[in-house]
Scaffold this motif. Structure first.
Motif, mmCIF file in Angstrom:
data_model
loop_
_atom_site.group_PDB
_atom_site.id
_atom_site.type_symbol
_atom_site.label_atom_id
_atom_site.label_comp_id
_atom_site.label_asym_id
_atom_site.label_seq_id
_atom_site.Cartn_x
_atom_site.Cartn_y
_atom_site.Cartn_z
ATOM 1 N N ARG A 182 0.738 -1.087 0.157
ATOM 2 C CA ARG A 182 -0.081 -0.172 0.061
ATOM 3 C C ARG A 182 0.819 1.394 0.012
ATOM 4 N N TRP A 183 0.578 2.065 -1.010
ATOM 5 C CA TRP A 183 1.076 3.546 -1.045
ATOM 6 C C TRP A 183 2.821 3.137 -1.408
ATOM 7 N N ASP A 184 3.366 1.937 -1.950
ATOM 8 C CA ASP A 184 4.689 1.436 -2.343
ATOM 9 C C ASP A 184 5.280 1.656 -0.941
ATOM 10 N N LYS A 185 4.695 1.298 0.255
ATOM 11 C CA LYS A 185 5.546 1.299 1.207
ATOM 12 C C LYS A 185 6.044 -0.126 1.946
ATOM 13 N N GLY A 186 6.864 -0.746 1.186
ATOM 14 C CA GLY A 186 7.285 -2.200 1.278
ATOM 15 C C GLY A 186 8.261 -2.183 2.478
ATOM 16 N N SER A 187 8.835 -3.491 2.709
ATOM 17 C CA SER A 187 10.178 -3.513 3.699
ATOM 18 C C SER A 187 11.134 -2.819 3.497
ATOM 19 N N PRO A 188 11.795 -2.232 4.378
ATOM 20 C CA PRO A 188 13.083 -1.262 4.170
ATOM 21 C C PRO A 188 14.063 -2.110 3.259
ATOM 22 N N ASP A 189 14.280 -3.411 3.324
ATOM 23 C CA ASP A 189 15.316 -4.037 2.548
ATOM 24 C C ASP A 189 14.548 -4.796 1.421
ATOM 25 N N GLY A 190 13.330 -4.525 1.020
ATOM 26 C CA GLY A 190 12.822 -5.351 -0.157
ATOM 27 C C GLY A 190 12.756 -4.234 -1.212
ATOM 28 N N ASP A 191 11.760 -4.703 -2.119
ATOM 29 C CA ASP A 191 11.468 -4.041 -3.342
ATOM 30 C C ASP A 191 10.033 -3.080 -3.545
ATOM 31 N N GLY A 192 9.592 -3.299 -1.961
ATOM 32 C CA GLY A 192 8.062 -2.644 -2.099
ATOM 33 C C GLY A 192 7.139 -3.161 -2.625
ATOM 34 N N ARG A 193 7.366 -4.526 -3.030
ATOM 35 C CA ARG A 193 6.189 -5.314 -3.479
ATOM 36 C C ARG A 193 6.014 -6.417 -2.598
ATOM 37 N N ASP A 194 5.592 -6.324 -1.288
ATOM 38 C CA ASP A 194 5.351 -7.131 -0.154
ATOM 39 C C ASP A 194 4.008 -7.981 -0.338
ATOM 40 N N TYR A 195 3.200 -7.879 -1.044
ATOM 41 C CA TYR A 195 1.928 -8.229 -1.041
ATOM 42 C C TYR A 195 1.382 -8.685 -2.682
ATOM 43 N N ILE A 196 0.666 -9.757 -2.676
ATOM 44 C CA ILE A 196 -0.090 -10.093 -3.987
ATOM 45 C C ILE A 196 -1.537 -9.413 -3.798
ATOM 46 N N ASN A 197 -1.846 -8.762 -4.679
ATOM 47 C CA ASN A 197 -3.018 -8.062 -4.802
ATOM 48 C C ASN A 197 -4.155 -8.717 -5.857
ATOM 49 N N CYS A 198 -5.242 -9.199 -5.258
ATOM 50 C CA CYS A 198 -6.356 -9.431 -6.098
ATOM 51 C C CYS A 198 -7.334 -8.517 -6.454
ATOM 52 N N PRO A 199 -7.526 -7.905 -7.456
ATOM 53 C CA PRO A 199 -8.519 -6.803 -7.777
ATOM 54 C C PRO A 199 -9.918 -7.192 -7.878
ATOM 55 N N MET A 200 -10.834 -6.422 -7.460
ATOM 56 C CA MET A 200 -12.376 -6.703 -7.648
ATOM 57 C C MET A 200 -13.050 -5.489 -8.107
#
Length: 448
Positions: A182-200
């Motif tokens: 959310r808001w591209d606020k991922g783990s500090p040591d990650g790539d900001g893509r920590d969740y898989i999102n399924c849109p509806m």
């Protein structure tokens, strides 16, 4: 090996209490029934097995009370937080873990400690003598629970807790879903893509909510019907019954999640969070459920991207129990009518893995001081540890006492001249100062 203290229950609280005592040089007997008897929710005999989630929630100590609690526990040498840090997986600003690695790490640390003897046994009644910590958790064996109720003279309180499903990642359609925080606020040591999102879209969302409402639910026994749910772990279908839009402002909130295929937020979104270090298993965030298993598979496969989902575990429901701690326990977590017995963990009415371990840590420190022939004051009420302890041992009326996560509402209020936007930081700054002063009075060496 002769023992100084008996700990009953090898969950997060019992393991933490055992570690604190053993590190202080005391001999501990740790009794854990799993390995013989199992609970309705656990799957292994590992110590500190996490059941309903793999998350310790926010790890931010500056804006969140549970993140502050993490920080305080690290300063006091918590084995639970140490092993969580080792087994962490990407989860934005949260501390989530690979459950298997985490439990294995705690089990290895406990079983290899020279001052701890782990015994696989079920204890059916409160010991009549000898220093004891009861940390059997929300799934306390009924025989022991009945003895506790008989001893305390208080009716046993209970609530229901629900477990979210886990999905194999290779069964998720990534042509429909996308990775992002959310808001591209991922783990500090990650790539900001920590969740898989399924849109509806709206039509899909409304059909899904209708399916939740109409789906066949777990049947309750008559004596269970009046038992309340814990608000922080509410089954998703119960949330859906509160209003058509409830889920869009809760676990299915789309705010801050731009779908790269449309450039817009979806109408609603289902988020999946990594559940193991390999990234092969993903947890449906906030999807605790009491739907029957066949109904879960049918309904959850209507979620875009999950049409072919393969479930490593489906959701479930189990009964949790806790005592009226403000009435029954003193300020050092001792049972007032039997002060050789302390209680720790979720059975005291704290809620959450971190809180459970924190109360185990405090029980271990109090018991260690008692074994050393000295008394210690509890942590100041303006620390996260102290606020949690104060809530459990006197911060609520016993008749209205309910499980509670740590939050800034449990802390002594800030002066009126502290602006609202500055209060979280003010709470944490004050807590750090108070904790440092308290640690100095204990004469403890802080971990490296």
């Amino acid at each position: 090996m002769s023992t100084d203290i008996h700990i009953i229950g090898g969950g997060l609280a019992g393991s933490e209490a055992a570690w604190q005592l053993a590190e202080a040089g005391h001999k501990v007997r740790l009794s854990e029934m799993r390995g013989g008897d199992m609970t309705p929710a656990h799957e292994t005999d590992a110590l500190a097995e996490m059941v309903c989630s793999n998350s310790f929630r926010s790890d931010d100590p500056n804006s969140n009370a549970v993140g502050l609690l993490h920080q305080e526990m690290r300063r006091l040498g918590s084995i639970i937080i140490r092993e969580a840090d080792k087994a962490k997986v990407p989860a934005g600003s949260a501390l989530a873990v690979d459950r298997g690695l985490f439990a294995a790490g705690v089990t290895q640390a406990i079983t290899s400690h020279p001052n701890i003897t782990l015994v696989r046994e079920r204890i059916d009644s409160l010991p009549e003598s000898g220093l004891t910590i009861i940390s059997t958790g929300p799934l306390t064996a009924m025989s022991l629970a009945e003895d506790i109720r008989g001893t305390t003279g208080s009716d046993q309180l209970a609530f229901f807790d629900a477990i979210a499903p886990i999905i194999h990642v290779d069964s998720i359609d990534m042509d429909i879903c996308w990775k992002a925080s959310r808001w591209d606020k991922g783990s500090p040591d990650g790539d900001g893509r920590d969740y898989i999102n399924c849109p509806m879209d709206r039509e899909q969302y409304e059909a899904f909510v209708a399916g939740l409402r109409d789906g066949e639910k777990t049947d309750f026994k008559q004596w269970e019907k009046d038992t309340p749910y814990f608000e922080g772990c509410m089954p998703i279908e119960v949330m859906a019954e509160r209003g058509a839009e409830t889920l869009r402002f809760g676990p299915m909130k789309p705010v801050g999640l731009d779908n790269p295929r449309t450039g817009r937020w979806p109408y609603a979104v289902v988020q999946l969070r990594q559940d193991n270090a390999l990234g092969t298993l993903w947890n449906m965030v906030g999807f605790q459920t009491k739907l029957k298993h066949a109904g879960q598979v049918e309904l959850f496969r209507t979620i875009p991207g999950l049409a072919n989902a393969q479930f490593a575990r489906l959701g479930g429901l189990h009964r949790n129990t806790f005592i009226r701690s403000p009435e029954l326990l003193d300020g050092e977590l001792r049972l007032k009518t039997r002060p050789h017995i302390r209680f720790a963990g979720q059975i005291t009415g704290c809620e959450g893995y971190v809180e459970s371990a924190a109360v185990g840590l405090l029980a271990g420190l109090f018991a260690s001081a008692e074994l050393g022939g000295r008394g210690i004051d509890g942590p100041p009420a303006d620390t996260a540890l102290g606020a949690l302890l104060s809530h459990i041992t006197g911060g609520a009326e016993a008749d209205s006492y309910q499980p509670m996560n740590v939050n800034f509402g449990l802390f002594p209020p800030m002066p009126d001249d502290v602006r609202k936007k500055q209060r979280k930081q003010a709470y944490t700054d004050r807590a750090r100062t108070s904790l440092s002063a308290w640690v100095n009075t204990l004469g403890l060496r802080e971990p490296a």
